[in-house]
Design a protein around this motif. Structure first.
Motif, PDB file in Angstrom:
ATOM      1  N   VAL A  32       0.834  -1.209   0.000  1.00  0.00           N
ATOM      2  CA  VAL A  32       0.000   0.000   0.000  1.00  0.00           C
ATOM      3  C   VAL A  32       0.867   1.256   0.000  1.00  0.00           C
ATOM      4  O   VAL A  32       0.606   2.213  -0.732  1.00  0.00           O
ATOM      5  CB  VAL A  32      -0.946   0.007   1.212  1.00  0.00           C
ATOM      6  CG1 VAL A  32      -1.728   1.322   1.283  1.00  0.00           C
ATOM      7  CG2 VAL A  32      -1.914  -1.162   1.135  1.00  0.00           C
ATOM      8  N   SER A  33       1.913   1.272   0.828  1.00  0.00           N
ATOM      9  CA  SER A  33       2.782   2.449   0.913  1.00  0.00           C
ATOM     10  C   SER A  33       3.423   2.760  -0.431  1.00  0.00           C
ATOM     11  O   SER A  33       3.516   3.925  -0.843  1.00  0.00           O
ATOM     12  CB  SER A  33       3.875   2.217   1.964  1.00  0.00           C
ATOM     13  OG  SER A  33       3.314   1.958   3.228  1.00  0.00           O
ATOM     14  N   THR A  41      15.188 -11.896   3.506  1.00  0.00           N
ATOM     15  CA  THR A  41      14.133 -11.214   2.750  1.00  0.00           C
ATOM     16  C   THR A  41      13.257 -10.362   3.660  1.00  0.00           C
ATOM     17  O   THR A  41      12.940  -9.211   3.352  1.00  0.00           O
ATOM     18  CB  THR A  41      13.269 -12.244   1.998  1.00  0.00           C
ATOM     19  OG1 THR A  41      14.095 -12.991   1.108  1.00  0.00           O
ATOM     20  CG2 THR A  41      12.171 -11.550   1.199  1.00  0.00           C
ATOM     21  N   VAL A  42      12.864 -10.921   4.799  1.00  0.00           N
ATOM     22  CA  VAL A  42      12.002 -10.209   5.750  1.00  0.00           C
ATOM     23  C   VAL A  42      12.694  -8.965   6.296  1.00  0.00           C
ATOM     24  O   VAL A  42      12.110  -7.875   6.369  1.00  0.00           O
ATOM     25  CB  VAL A  42      11.579 -11.138   6.908  1.00  0.00           C
ATOM     26  CG1 VAL A  42      10.971 -10.335   8.054  1.00  0.00           C
ATOM     27  CG2 VAL A  42      10.591 -12.183   6.417  1.00  0.00           C
ATOM     28  N   VAL A  43      13.960  -9.112   6.689  1.00  0.00           N
ATOM     29  CA  VAL A  43      14.709  -7.986   7.265  1.00  0.00           C
ATOM     30  C   VAL A  43      14.872  -6.852   6.259  1.00  0.00           C
ATOM     31  O   VAL A  43      14.660  -5.674   6.581  1.00  0.00           O
ATOM     32  CB  VAL A  43      16.087  -8.456   7.776  1.00  0.00           C
ATOM     33  CG1 VAL A  43      16.966  -7.260   8.145  1.00  0.00           C
ATOM     34  CG2 VAL A  43      15.923  -9.371   8.981  1.00  0.00           C
ATOM     35  N   SER A  44      15.218  -7.180   5.017  1.00  0.00           N
ATOM     36  CA  SER A  44      15.445  -6.138   4.008  1.00  0.00           C
ATOM     37  C   SER A  44      14.145  -5.393   3.684  1.00  0.00           C
ATOM     38  O   SER A  44      14.145  -4.172   3.529  1.00  0.00           O
ATOM     39  CB  SER A  44      16.043  -6.743   2.736  1.00  0.00           C
ATOM     40  OG  SER A  44      15.191  -7.718   2.179  1.00  0.00           O
ATOM     41  N   ARG A  45      13.030  -6.112   3.610  1.00  0.00           N
ATOM     42  CA  ARG A  45      11.749  -5.457   3.327  1.00  0.00           C
ATOM     43  C   ARG A  45      11.273  -4.618   4.510  1.00  0.00           C
ATOM     44  O   ARG A  45      10.645  -3.577   4.322  1.00  0.00           O
ATOM     45  CB  ARG A  45      10.698  -6.494   2.954  1.00  0.00           C
ATOM     46  CG  ARG A  45      10.903  -7.059   1.561  1.00  0.00           C
ATOM     47  CD  ARG A  45       9.749  -7.915   1.116  1.00  0.00           C
ATOM     48  NE  ARG A  45       9.954  -8.373  -0.254  1.00  0.00           N
ATOM     49  CZ  ARG A  45       9.131  -9.185  -0.904  1.00  0.00           C
ATOM     50  NH1 ARG A  45       8.054  -9.657  -0.290  1.00  0.00           N
ATOM     51  NH2 ARG A  45       9.376  -9.538  -2.146  1.00  0.00           N
ATOM     52  N   VAL A  48       9.930   0.781   6.877  1.00  0.00           N
ATOM     53  CA  VAL A  48      10.101   1.831   7.895  1.00  0.00           C
ATOM     54  C   VAL A  48      10.441   3.164   7.237  1.00  0.00           C
ATOM     55  O   VAL A  48       9.867   4.212   7.574  1.00  0.00           O
ATOM     56  CB  VAL A  48      11.202   1.427   8.904  1.00  0.00           C
ATOM     57  CG1 VAL A  48      11.559   2.612   9.804  1.00  0.00           C
ATOM     58  CG2 VAL A  48      10.745   0.245   9.747  1.00  0.00           C
ATOM     59  N   VAL A  49      11.360   3.154   6.280  1.00  0.00           N
ATOM     60  CA  VAL A  49      11.736   4.386   5.586  1.00  0.00           C
ATOM     61  C   VAL A  49      10.545   4.951   4.810  1.00  0.00           C
ATOM     62  O   VAL A  49      10.287   6.164   4.818  1.00  0.00           O
ATOM     63  CB  VAL A  49      12.924   4.136   4.636  1.00  0.00           C
ATOM     64  CG1 VAL A  49      13.259   5.404   3.842  1.00  0.00           C
ATOM     65  CG2 VAL A  49      14.143   3.666   5.416  1.00  0.00           C
ATOM     66  N   MET A  50       9.812   4.077   4.151  1.00  0.00           N
ATOM     67  CA  MET A  50       8.677   4.503   3.345  1.00  0.00           C
ATOM     68  C   MET A  50       7.590   5.164   4.206  1.00  0.00           C
ATOM     69  O   MET A  50       7.034   6.213   3.847  1.00  0.00           O
ATOM     70  CB  MET A  50       8.101   3.289   2.604  1.00  0.00           C
ATOM     71  CG  MET A  50       7.257   3.625   1.392  1.00  0.00           C
ATOM     72  SD  MET A  50       6.738   2.128   0.537  1.00  0.00           S
ATOM     73  CE  MET A  50       8.276   1.610  -0.185  1.00  0.00           C
ATOM     74  N   LEU A  51       7.289   4.564   5.345  1.00  0.00           N
ATOM     75  CA  LEU A  51       6.284   5.133   6.237  1.00  0.00           C
ATOM     76  C   LEU A  51       6.735   6.488   6.780  1.00  0.00           C
ATOM     77  O   LEU A  51       5.930   7.414   6.931  1.00  0.00           O
ATOM     78  CB  LEU A  51       5.998   4.168   7.391  1.00  0.00           C
ATOM     79  CG  LEU A  51       5.246   2.880   7.022  1.00  0.00           C
ATOM     80  CD1 LEU A  51       5.153   1.947   8.226  1.00  0.00           C
ATOM     81  CD2 LEU A  51       3.859   3.197   6.486  1.00  0.00           C
TER      82      LEU A  51
END
Length: 447
Positions: free
Chosen positions: A145-146, A196-200, A205-208
């Motif tokens: 969504v972001s 994969t989970v950590v990188s996403r 966080v940056v996007m929000l």
């Protein structure tokens, strides 16, 4: 605020999207390439896990599709007052969906493995990958969504830079967990999932932060109580059919994947390696289709249908030229390209044959990518899903069974069936574009 209108350069907007999608695909393909050095069983296991995840996570398209259509059209019409309510709906729906999907896959994964005829030797690694991912399923839910919101505002460069950061983190994480440098434990496919989970999560966080700080997005509890029935219905009526077409595609692909599983691990691995290569043949067209859709949404919101039509034809022309060029290059170097992933002569021969057929898949697919995304942005969401369900199941899936399984042509037969589906839908969508049946379906009133 970036202004988007008929003067916006679709190629300039597409370039950051191209780099972003390229890096997203690299992130998935790096997993496969690094796993191929680890074991072919691990490759097939993660391929099955991703096929399952991609099929169920496509439900996030319900919210992301509706969000993209509504945000671009409201921005084009200069009606910004209801945007926070749209954002609240999108984030709320996706968090609920993530929880439901995680529980479903956790408790019924073994039954799903059996349903898609996964070879028994893949069960353990596939489950290990899935179980790590399911605990953090809210991350791709919020990320989807972001990303749509940022792109709807024209901020394609932001998502591009985040993709670069994600890719670098993922490569480092894979190296650590797969090969255990400095005496660190080797976690195999579980480590790939963690990486994969950590990188996403980092990118989310940056996007929000950007959305809250620079776009003043404020999602409050009161927004959920202030939502009008009309807006919720509009959101659902746009989202369900818009997501219906890609959802139908993913489910049909999952059924086809189950047929490939019946052919053995060699066929599964060949399919995965070929799929990695063919992704790159339509990458630029995918970026153009997404950029075109963003601009079309703004133009439709501003009441400029003719400009949206001309832009879509231009984007389609660029896509045809780029994709056919790439397909011919891949045909010319098909055996060396397959050899990047494996030295197995059976996989190389089978993959080289599939790449010859794939040019027809890509030719049809680019028409569908560009035109269907434009239709959705214009509010024409029902026609693509109706035609898609008919063709994907009646031509692609049924044809894959008849040619690939019943008549014994294997992967080649399956690829021929998929080509027939893409070309048929592409012709139908092009005719609709030219006739103008998509016009007059915008969701905002122009004053």
């Amino acid at each position: 605020m970036i202004r988007i209108d008929e003067q916006t350069n679709v190629v300039k907007m597409a370039i950051p999207i191209f780099i972003e999608v390229l890096l997203f695909m690299i992130m998935g393909n790096v997993d496969t390439m690094m796993l191929s050095r680890f074991s072919d069983i691990a490759v097939a296991a993660v391929g099955n896990a991703n096929q399952i995840l991609n099929t169920v996570l496509i439900v996030f398209n319900v919210t992301s599709a509706a969000t993209g259509i509504m945000v671009t059209q409201y921005l084009g019409a200069r009606k910004n007052e209801v945007l926070n309510q749209i954002y609240a709906m999108a984030f709320g729906f996706n968090v609920l969906l993530a929880g439901a999907i995680a529980l479903l896959l956790y408790f019924f994964q073994v039954a799903i493995f059996g349903w898609i005829h996964m070879p028994q030797e893949l069960y353990s690694d596939t489950a290990a990958y899935l179980n790590v991912t399911l605990g953090f399923l809210f991350v791709p839910a919020l990320f989807t969504v972001s990303s749509v919101i940022l792109k709807s505002h024209g901020q394609t460069k932001v998502t591009m830079f985040l993709a670069i950061g994600m890719n670098l983190l993922n490569v480092v994480g894979n190296a650590v967990f797969l090969f255990g440098p400095f005496g660190l434990p080797i976690l195999g496919v579980r480590g790939v999932a963690i990486s994969t989970v950590v990188s996403r999560s980092f990118a989310l966080v940056v996007m929000l932060y950007i959305l809250i700080r620079h776009y003043r997005i404020r999602i409050k509890l009161k927004h959920y109580f202030e939502l009008s029935k009309a807006e919720v219905l509009k959101f659902v009526k746009l989202g369900l059919p818009s997501a219906g077409e890609p959802m139908s595609y993913q489910f049909s692909q999952m059924v086809i994947f189950s047929m490939i599983n019946l052919m053995g691990t060699t066929a599964v691995t060949t399919k995965i390696y070929v799929q990695i290569l063919v992704w790159f043949t339509y990458l630029a067209s995918l970026a153009l289709a997404q950029a075109n859709a963003i601009i079309v949404g703004h133009l439709i919101g501003a009441g400029k249908e003719d400009a949206a039509y001309r832009l879509t034809l231009r984007s389609l022309r660029y896509s045809v030229i780029i994709t056919l060029t790439m397909s011919f290059v891949f045909i010319l170097f098909r055996k060396p390209l397959i050899s990047i992933f494996t030295s197995d002569p059976e996989i190389i021969a089978m993959g080289a044959t599939i790449l010859l057929v794939d040019i027809f898949v890509e030719l049809g697919r680019i028409f569908n990518l560009v035109i269907i995304n434009a239709f959705k942005s214009a509010g024409d969401v029902y026609f693509p899903v109706i035609i898609g369900i008919f063709s994907m199941w009646g031509v692609s899936t049924l044809g894959a069974y008849i040619l690939g399984v019943h008549l014994g042509f294997g992967l080649v037969g399956i690829w021929v069936a998929m080509a027939a589906d893409e070309i048929l839908r592409g012709i139908i969508m092009f005719v609709r574009l030219m006739r103008g049946n998509w016009r007059g379906k915008q969701i905002v009133e122009n004053h």
